[in-house]
Design an enzyme around this catalytic site. Sequence first.
Site, PDB file in Angstrom:
ATOM      1  N   GLY A   1       6.926   6.054   2.784  1.00  0.00           N
ATOM      2  CA  GLY A   1       6.006   7.174   2.102  1.00  0.00           C
ATOM      3  C   GLY A   1       6.250   7.637   0.762  1.00  0.00           C
TER       4      GLY A   1
ATOM      5  N   GLU B   1      11.460   2.531   4.844  1.00  0.00           N
ATOM      6  CA  GLU B   1      10.357   1.354   5.017  1.00  0.00           C
ATOM      7  C   GLU B   1       9.276   1.660   3.760  1.00  0.00           C
ATOM      8  OE1 GLU B   1      10.240   1.171   9.802  1.00  0.00           O
ATOM      9  OE2 GLU B   1       8.940   2.666   8.731  1.00  0.00           O
TER      10      GLU B   1
ATOM     11  N   GLY C   1       6.587   0.910   1.052  1.00  0.00           N
ATOM     12  CA  GLY C   1       5.641  -0.018   0.753  1.00  0.00           C
ATOM     13  C   GLY C   1       5.224  -0.062  -0.602  1.00  0.00           C
ATOM     14  N   ARG C   2       4.332   1.308  -0.892  1.00  0.00           N
ATOM     15  CA  ARG C   2       3.594   1.537  -1.830  1.00  0.00           C
ATOM     16  C   ARG C   2       4.639   1.594  -3.141  1.00  0.00           C
ATOM     17  NH1 ARG C   2      -0.713   5.071  -1.904  1.00  0.00           N
ATOM     18  NH2 ARG C   2      -0.035   5.549   0.400  1.00  0.00           N
TER      19      ARG C   2
ATOM     20  N   ARG D   1      -9.635   2.288  -2.124  1.00  0.00           N
ATOM     21  CA  ARG D   1      -9.134   3.920  -1.698  1.00  0.00           C
ATOM     22  C   ARG D   1      -9.733   4.994  -2.490  1.00  0.00           C
ATOM     23  NH1 ARG D   1      -4.716   4.838  -4.041  1.00  0.00           N
ATOM     24  NH2 ARG D   1      -3.803   6.179  -2.395  1.00  0.00           N
TER      25      ARG D   1
ATOM     26  N   TYR E   1     -10.170   7.527   0.561  1.00  0.00           N
ATOM     27  CA  TYR E   1      -9.325   8.554   0.568  1.00  0.00           C
ATOM     28  C   TYR E   1      -9.524   9.691  -0.636  1.00  0.00           C
ATOM     29  CZ  TYR E   1      -6.194   5.188   2.693  1.00  0.00           C
ATOM     30  OH  TYR E   1      -5.801   4.250   3.570  1.00  0.00           O
TER      31      TYR E   1
ATOM     32  N   CYS F   1     -23.815  -1.823  -3.187  1.00  0.00           N
ATOM     33  CA  CYS F   1     -24.764  -0.750  -2.945  1.00  0.00           C
ATOM     34  C   CYS F   1     -24.327   0.623  -2.360  1.00  0.00           C
ATOM     35  CB  CYS F   1     -25.592  -1.730  -2.280  1.00  0.00           C
ATOM     36  SG  CYS F   1     -26.128  -3.073  -2.874  1.00  0.00           S
ATOM     37  N   GLU F   2     -23.546   1.219  -2.904  1.00  0.00           N
ATOM     38  CA  GLU F   2     -23.083   2.705  -2.509  1.00  0.00           C
ATOM     39  C   GLU F   2     -22.728   3.658  -3.602  1.00  0.00           C
ATOM     40  OE1 GLU F   2     -21.487   3.498   0.817  1.00  0.00           O
ATOM     41  OE2 GLU F   2     -21.995   1.363   1.651  1.00  0.00           O
TER      42      GLU F   2
HETATM   43  C1  LIG Z   1       2.678   2.511   6.071  1.00  0.00           C
HETATM   44  C2  LIG Z   1       3.734   2.656   6.515  1.00  0.00           C
HETATM   45  C3  LIG Z   1       4.995   2.708   5.913  1.00  0.00           C
HETATM   46  C4  LIG Z   1       4.948   2.442   4.331  1.00  0.00           C
HETATM   47  O1  LIG Z   1       4.259   3.735   3.764  1.00  0.00           O
HETATM   48  P1  LIG Z   1       4.408   3.535   2.112  1.00  0.00           P
HETATM   49  O2  LIG Z   1       3.558   4.944   2.025  1.00  0.00           O
HETATM   50  O3  LIG Z   1       3.595   2.480   1.472  1.00  0.00           O
HETATM   51  O4  LIG Z   1       5.712   3.716   1.811  1.00  0.00           O
HETATM   52  C5  LIG Z   1       6.299   2.677   6.276  1.00  0.00           C
HETATM   53  N1  LIG Z   1       6.403   2.847   7.922  1.00  0.00           N
HETATM   54  C6  LIG Z   1       5.461   3.046   8.469  1.00  0.00           C
HETATM   55  C7  LIG Z   1       5.435   3.187   9.753  1.00  0.00           C
HETATM   56  C8  LIG Z   1       4.167   2.846   8.102  1.00  0.00           C
HETATM   57  O5  LIG Z   1       3.134   2.798   8.792  1.00  0.00           O
END
Ligand SMILES: *Cc1c(COP(=O)(O)O)cnc(C)c1O
Length: 470
Positions: A271, A313, A315-316, A357, A361, A388-389
């Site tokens: 996150g 964890e 990701g982004r 996105r 969001y 078309c939005e």
């Molecule tokens: C989506 C998610 C992440 C990654 O979130 P990021 O904002 O991309 O870092 C990590 N753990 C879980 C359980 C998720 O659902």
Amino acid sequence: MSDPRPLVPDWLVAPGDANALVEQVWPASATRDEHGVLSIGGVPVTDLRDTFGTPLYVFDEPGVRARARRVKAAFDAAAARHGVRARVYYASKAFLSSEVLRWVTAEGLAVDVATGGELAVALATGVDAARLGLHGNNKSVAELERAVDVGISSVVVDSPIEVERLATIADRRGVVQPVLVRVNSGVHAETHDFLATAHEDQKFGFALDAAPGIVARIRELPSLQFVGLHCHIGSQIFGTAGFEESASRVVELHAQLSEDAPVPVLNLGGGFGIAYTSVDDPTPIEQLADGIVDAVARECEVRGIPMPNVAFEPGRSIVGQAGVTLYEVGTVKPVQATDDLQRLYVSVDGGMSDNARPALYGAHYSARIASRTSDEEPALARVVGKHCESGDIVVDAEYLPGDVAPGDLLAVPATGAYCFSLSSNYNFVPRPPVVAVGDGRARVIVRGETIDDLLARDEGLHAPTTEDTL
Ligand SMILES: *Cc1c(COP(=O)(O)O)cnc(C)c1O
């Protein structure tokens, strides 16, 4: 709550130079050459357009690798100071392809998957199952069976039904499956603020007070091994306060569960926020890692329990800044938004099908003309797609040189996460290719879809065979 789509966001200021590349939103390799042409990874965007067409997802490979390395080093160092280990899982839903998995695993990251499809990509890439974790609130029996069969390192369980399901599957195979229990800390973080509640009305995880019961049940089941708690409080979060509050709540539960047997792991999810526009100022990852891991250590010390190994964890924050989407401008149209506000609607050859996105969001992005620079006065613009939005917005509000024109290449930075993975074929638009750049070279890592790909699935266009009917 403020209006998510004011006419002009109050943070947006006309830039002194509408050609400038704001450092925190672009890949480190993004520069302009003497003609003003943007290059990424040493490859001019005009060459990328000529070879691969537009729209195009561009990934700075050294950028992803360097970021993965830096994030891993930050958590390793933070954990080592407390005498424990850190494991960093790349949350593959942010962007998943075999090449990107190779880059991040080569840098020492483990990988999180959430579905059978994501698991299949990781296994096909050759990622060791001992470095894979499986998430999800509704994993199918087939997905759980596959995960257990390949020897996945952990399954994060999300409901009592799943605990029984997984135990039966592992039992039949005569194996012991390590599991984490996802809990809901009641801390809900959104960008700059966090909200701490006693209850959270959402689908993921167990309430803190429900967790001891489910852990007791797991500990009774011989085919499951409880290894720790898991908590993920949200996405695109700045600062450490929300993570620290959540960690403190979860460590309290962790301590309670440690009274019966050691609990070796604590997974605090991902996150970590990135910059999408010039106003975003993300906390450096080292500061986040130290802040969160120190908070866990403090809470453990207060409760007199040993510090667990920690897992994260992201990701982004691994892939987001390394991605740039390249579009070609098709039309430019001045629109009188109110009596005293005019903006240019700049239409590009993609849109919500390659970046959902903003529509999903209300996410903000920035943009630059990439094929040239311009000395024209900056004009307020909205970059829109071809769907078309009216909500088909790519960049809600940005200042672009007032002479932005058809044929210009437009680059939108910070599109490495959750753009390709959320892409669709809305309006039967084929998905763009993904190209990796670095050291002056470019190569396709995911080929673009063709209209034929899309037509191929329409059974009404193919001669029926006996297998097609019941
Ligand atoms: C989506 C998610 C992440 C990654 O979130 P990021 O904002 O991309 O870092 C990590 N753990 C879980 C359980 C998720 O659902």
